[in-house]
Design an enzyme around this catalytic site. Sequence first.
Site, PDB file in Angstrom:
ATOM      1  N   LYS A 111     -24.154-119.034-110.474  1.00  0.00           N
ATOM      2  CA  LYS A 111     -23.387-117.802-110.345  1.00  0.00           C
ATOM      3  C   LYS A 111     -21.979-118.164-109.875  1.00  0.00           C
ATOM      4  CE  LYS A 111     -23.705-113.300-107.940  1.00  0.00           C
ATOM      5  NZ  LYS A 111     -24.525-112.522-106.984  1.00  0.00           N
ATOM      6  N   SER A 192     -25.696-108.067-108.498  1.00  0.00           N
ATOM      7  CA  SER A 192     -24.479-108.679-109.000  1.00  0.00           C
ATOM      8  C   SER A 192     -24.717-109.971-109.778  1.00  0.00           C
ATOM      9  CB  SER A 192     -23.519-108.964-107.840  1.00  0.00           C
ATOM     10  OG  SER A 192     -24.039-109.954-106.954  1.00  0.00           O
ATOM     11  N   SER A 216     -29.292-108.187-105.401  1.00  0.00           N
ATOM     12  CA  SER A 216     -28.544-108.852-106.468  1.00  0.00           C
ATOM     13  C   SER A 216     -29.279-109.979-107.178  1.00  0.00           C
ATOM     14  CB  SER A 216     -27.209-109.371-105.932  1.00  0.00           C
ATOM     15  OG  SER A 216     -26.369-108.292-105.598  1.00  0.00           O
TER      16      SER A 216
END
Length: 521
Positions: A111, A192, A216
């Site tokens: 990420k 996210s 997330s």
Amino acid sequence: MLSSHHSIPLSLLRLPTLFLLIISTSSAFTIKEATVQDLQLAFKHNSVTSRKLVQFYLHQIRKLNPILRGVIEVNPDALSEADKADKERKATFQGRLPALPALHGIPILLKDNIASKDKLNTTAGSYALLGSLVPRDAGVVKKLRKSGAIILGKASLTEWANFRSSNMPNGWSARGGQGQNPYFPLADPCGSSSGSAISVAANMVAVSLGTETDGSILCPSSFNSVVGIKPTVGLTSRAGVVPITPRQDTVGPICRTVSDAVYVLDAIVGFDPNDAEATKDALKFIPHGGYKQFLNASGLKGKRLGIVRTPFFSFSNGSVIAEAFENHFRVLSQRGATLVDNLKITNIDMILDFTTSGEATAMSAEFKLSLNAYLKELVSSPVTSLAEVIAFNTKFSDPEMITEYGQDIFLESEKTNGIGKTEKAALFDMKRLTRDGFEKLMKENELDALVAPDIAISTVLAIGGFPGISVPAGYGHKGVPFGIFFGGLKGSEPKLIEIAYAFEQATKVRKPPIHQTKPSQ
């Protein structure tokens, strides 16, 4: 200021177009949907090399990412890392090196809020951090490199881990664009860690890392039909991760199977001197021999699973999701679990309210302190404080879409001034709500895990630093995926893994996105 000196944009990526889905020697081997164990076996039988694996995923990214937007950028050194892995494997097979770790030679996406000291950017999806230089690999990346994993690139995310604006759509960032659910274009990819989930679901990478502060990892895993493990806070280092709050932030795997997620978890847990207090405290939770020993298909036997109908099971009777979960309950029971139904979490409405629980108040102050500390540690950066990030966004409002989405959370956080009386009261409230709610429920009913279909459980777990796992559970309206969540007390990962793996093996719900079943051109 909006350009970088050391990245390779995906738009400039040029790759050969002829890659076969089937790479074979003595027997056919299909890369798509292959697990880590499948890949290691293929390495052993010389059915595939790490170089061919990386080439395959780079081709998939070139083909699919213009639509799905799951990847922000690829590592220009990925192929050289693959060649290194192939040489090491050859030396191992010839007896010149010891046995290799489970992730050796396996490509992984990080990420884009997880730092890597290489030619990749670490920007949290924002132009404000493009071109910044990190001092070192994040703690989890250092462990991944030690395990022999290949850093394929950076996954997209909801910008600033979805903490910039309350109006920003899930999966959007200025650098990455709008991430798309691979199962249905109009469906929410969730945030996210959207890009991490999109990419593994669509077979653009083998495995990935995400981060969670509140939902997330669990939510995008559910919405993209993959497996996500949100570890106990401190089990994995947060050093080198663009922060929200160290009280709730955690790093975990997002993969296609429970076993893959567990192999990644085994690689990244443990002490990190750069996140010493939290990782030292969590050392007591890590079992001798790691987590792979809990990949037990009979793992539901003897487990006590709690069900809180209100508010988590709020869907209408007879719906696809309702029927699916009634079937799942039967499977859990048939496989040896005891279901403790119709439980209640004290003050659950207050816990789930971001404002009244105290979560919003505490996180705003913690974010400003944590982000400023992260930015000041960078070797170089266009911005050195939250105030400067806000000013940057205002100056470059068009690419950052400030008019459309705003930055209200940033502005509220900038108003804070450390952990004062109000923030301390909020922290006390969350501890009280956790103690009298989730912890009391688990202990009084002697539960091994709580079962839920609703991402709202993430908040229950978040404010207490508790772990959770999401596993594919079905497909609803227009084929949009949904997951089943198992949450437990701190350090309960072994039990959660047993439960999740046994459920996965009993149901085998996951299927790839429909367009992924067509051969590459």
